[in-house]
Design an enzyme around this catalytic site. Structure first.
Site, PDB file in Angstrom:
ATOM      1  N   LYS A   9      57.825  46.327  25.831  1.00  0.00           N
ATOM      2  CA  LYS A   9      57.239  45.427  24.831  1.00  0.00           C
ATOM      3  C   LYS A   9      55.757  45.246  25.139  1.00  0.00           C
ATOM      4  CE  LYS A   9      56.759  40.702  23.966  1.00  0.00           C
ATOM      5  NZ  LYS A   9      55.693  40.872  22.987  1.00  0.00           N
ATOM      6  N   GLU A  61      51.766  41.512  38.040  1.00  0.00           N
ATOM      7  CA  GLU A  61      50.343  41.274  38.315  1.00  0.00           C
ATOM      8  C   GLU A  61      49.885  40.296  37.251  1.00  0.00           C
ATOM      9  OE1 GLU A  61      46.524  41.190  37.553  1.00  0.00           O
ATOM     10  OE2 GLU A  61      46.930  43.227  36.876  1.00  0.00           O
ATOM     11  N   CYS A  64      41.380  41.100  34.438  1.00  0.00           N
ATOM     12  CA  CYS A  64      41.947  40.140  35.391  1.00  0.00           C
ATOM     13  C   CYS A  64      41.148  40.125  36.680  1.00  0.00           C
ATOM     14  CB  CYS A  64      43.410  40.451  35.655  1.00  0.00           C
ATOM     15  SG  CYS A  64      43.754  42.188  35.926  1.00  0.00           S
ATOM     16  N   GLU A 109      41.108  29.820  34.986  1.00  0.00           N
ATOM     17  CA  GLU A 109      40.904  31.153  34.433  1.00  0.00           C
ATOM     18  C   GLU A 109      40.517  31.044  32.958  1.00  0.00           C
ATOM     19  OE1 GLU A 109      43.177  35.429  34.546  1.00  0.00           O
ATOM     20  OE2 GLU A 109      44.335  33.693  33.888  1.00  0.00           O
TER      21      GLU A 109
END
Length: 543
Positions: A212, A293, A327, A425
């Site tokens: 997905k 991750e 990231c 973040e």
């Protein structure tokens, strides 16, 4: 049947093309961009040997030109999740029993297809669908994905060759079986290479997969499936579905044959998934492999001995390439007051040269953030900074979402190292900087280590080797990928295996044998040639 111990081609990193004006690769890429621009691509799901279309068509558009329609994909529902699982399980026996060299050959061919005839196509799809400039697309959707495919084959071969010792009269063997069941690959928008690697690395080891992707990466996901199909991947090995996350998770994480998840995405989602797996642990045939991750709040720590030009370059590239949507992007920096004026001046000079706009104009360094949701989140931080007495906007701060989701590269100078943009973040083109006194370096190292729950990437700029060694030791758990005198982005397969710990994931290092080990279940076989025929051992004998 013939057998052999086969040496696979030695992998080497795919050369990065430059796309200079007049170059063949530039012209090919322009044609591919025009091709995707000129039509509305029809994007079905791929389940077993079927292309599946539904009543629910969802539009995709370039983030930098959101009024233009690139095409439509067909959203599935719970029924399609079940179909994909069934297709994966049906394909499992034949795929797992296929000789390893034939599995490897499929992915090596896929790498060559991307390196050659599909290069412009996959780069163009990434540029338009994910708003990546030509160079960022090249290093991602072409080179890194090619490297994943080729190096993973080499790593798999190394794994299969690792065998135990045998004592006299015994032959010990180790089989590396695929996991029992199916693997779920849940992939992000920001790297086409990750979207390609997560399902293919598990499949290489004999597993079958339900994949997905993020809805904002579906155009390039379709190209990946086209490549895999042309490379000869059998139907059902990788099943590509477009289903809302909770709908998919409700079925997958309750299925007894769920064997593992290969994930890249947000920390919050990963922690929710982990909780769901734990709650359903009694349902599974085997304990699932959980590989993820997740997020990062990646740092750049500058020592007084650093070179200011190198720091300024590393910060601009590390923070603003691909709009900070990596990231690993530099998000917080700590700079000594003695160096800040020179670094600020150099950064402002660089930023004054940077152009922002659509990806089709190759002179644009900055493009759009991925969608309206990201745009609103990032700009809310900028708006708050504009009204805060704890922040000075050194550069940028402007944005416009009327045509595309454009946000200027923004540099925030904060007077508090715990200000929220130093801790949270943002996943956008915002760099927060705290200026400290050089005598406070040791305390700043502690702040770097404790400010964020993440531990993905980080870097130090310094020329003092004693400082470099000491700081690297002090920050050994603060980043899974640590850089010295370089930006904290740009990990290369075969050179810097990628992944972090703490809230940044399970640190299973994509692009290395460490990751592939997670997708096998070893079986030890001991064969004894002359078996004992009595229970007694020599120590039992009488004097």
């Amino acid at each position: 049947m013939s057998f052999g111990i086969f040496n696979v081609p030695t992998p080497a990193n795919e050369p990065v093309k430059e796309y200079r004006p007049g170059s063949p690769e530039r012209e090919a890429l322009k044609k591919a961009l025009a091709y995707f621009r000129a039509q509305e691509t029809d994007i079905p799901m791929y389940i077993g040997n079927q292309e599946v279309r539904t009543e629910r068509k969802l539009r995709i558009a370039p983030p930098h030109d959101h009024k233009h329609t690139l095409g439509y994909f067909y959203e599935g529902d719970a029924e399609h999740v079940v179909q994909a699982i069934d297709a994966a399980l049906a394909a499992k026996e034949n795929w797992a029993n296929l000789s390893w060299e034939h599995r490897a050959s499929i992915f090596l061919k896929a790498a060559d297809l991307i390196s050659g005839p599909y290069r412009a196509r996959i780069n163009a799809a990434t540029m338009l669908g994910q708003s990546k400039n030509a160079y960022q697309a090249e290093i991602d959707s072409a080179c890194e994905l090619i490297d994943f495919l080729r190096f993973n084959v080499s790593y798999a071969t190394e794994i299969y060759r690792q065998q135990p010792n045998s004592s006299p009269g015994v032959w010990n063997r180790l089989e590396y079986r695929p996991l029992e069941g199916f693997v779920f690959a849940l992939t992000p928008f920001n790297f086409t290479a990750i979207a390609g690697n997560l399902p293919t690395s598990t499949a290489l080891m004999g597993n079958t997969v339900v994949w997905k992707p993020a809805y904002t990466q579906i155009l390039s996901a379709k190209v990946i499936m086209e490549v895999l199909k042309e490379a000869g991947l059998p139907a059902g090995v990788i099943n590509l579905i477009y289903v809302d996350g909770p709908v998919a998770g409700d079925i997958i994480f309750k299925h007894p044959d769920f064997a593992g998840i290969h994930f890249t995405g947000s920390t919050g989602v990963f922690q929710t998934i982990w909780g769901e797996i734990g709650a359903n642990i009694h349902r599974y045939k085997s304990y699932p492999r959980i590989v993820g991750e997740t997020g990062g709040k990646d740092f750049v720590l500058v020592h007084e001995s650093a070179d200011t030009d190198e720091v300024a370059t590393g910060l601009v590239r590390g923070a603003f390439e691909y709009q900070g949507q990596k990231c690993s992007a530099a998000s917080r920096a700590y700079i000594p007051s003695t160096l800040w004026p020179a670094i600020e001046s150099k950064m402002l000079a660089f930023l004054s040269e940077i152009k922002m706009g659509g990806t089709e104009d190759f002179s644009n360094f900055i493009n759009a953030v991925i969608d309206e949701r990201a745009f609103k989140k990032i700009t809310s931080y900028i708006d708050e900074a504009k009204t805060s007495d704890r922040v000075e906007i050194v550069a940028g701060g402007n944005y416009d979402g009327s045509k595309g989701y454009f946000i200027e590269p923004t540099v925030l100078l904060v007077n508090d190292p715990k200000y929220r943009t130093m801790c949270e973040e943002l996943f956008g083109p915002v760099l927060s900087i705290y200026v400290y006194e050089p005598t406070d370096y040791d305390s700043i190292v502690k702040i770097v280590n404790t400010t964020s729950p993440y531990a993905l990437t980080g870097s130090i700029f310094a020329k003092d080797r004693y400082i470099i060694e000491r700081t690297a030791k002090q920050l050994e758990n603060a980043a899974g990928n640590f850089y010295i005198n370089d930006k904290p982005t740009g990990a290369v397969v075969g050179q810097q295996p990628f992944g972090g710990a703490r809230a940044s994931g399970t640190n299973d290092k994509a692009g290395s044998a460490l990751n592939l080990f997670r997708w096998v279940s070893a079986r030890t076989i001991k064969e004894t040639y002359v078996s004992p025929r009595h229970f007694a051992y020599p120590f039992l004998f009488e004097e």
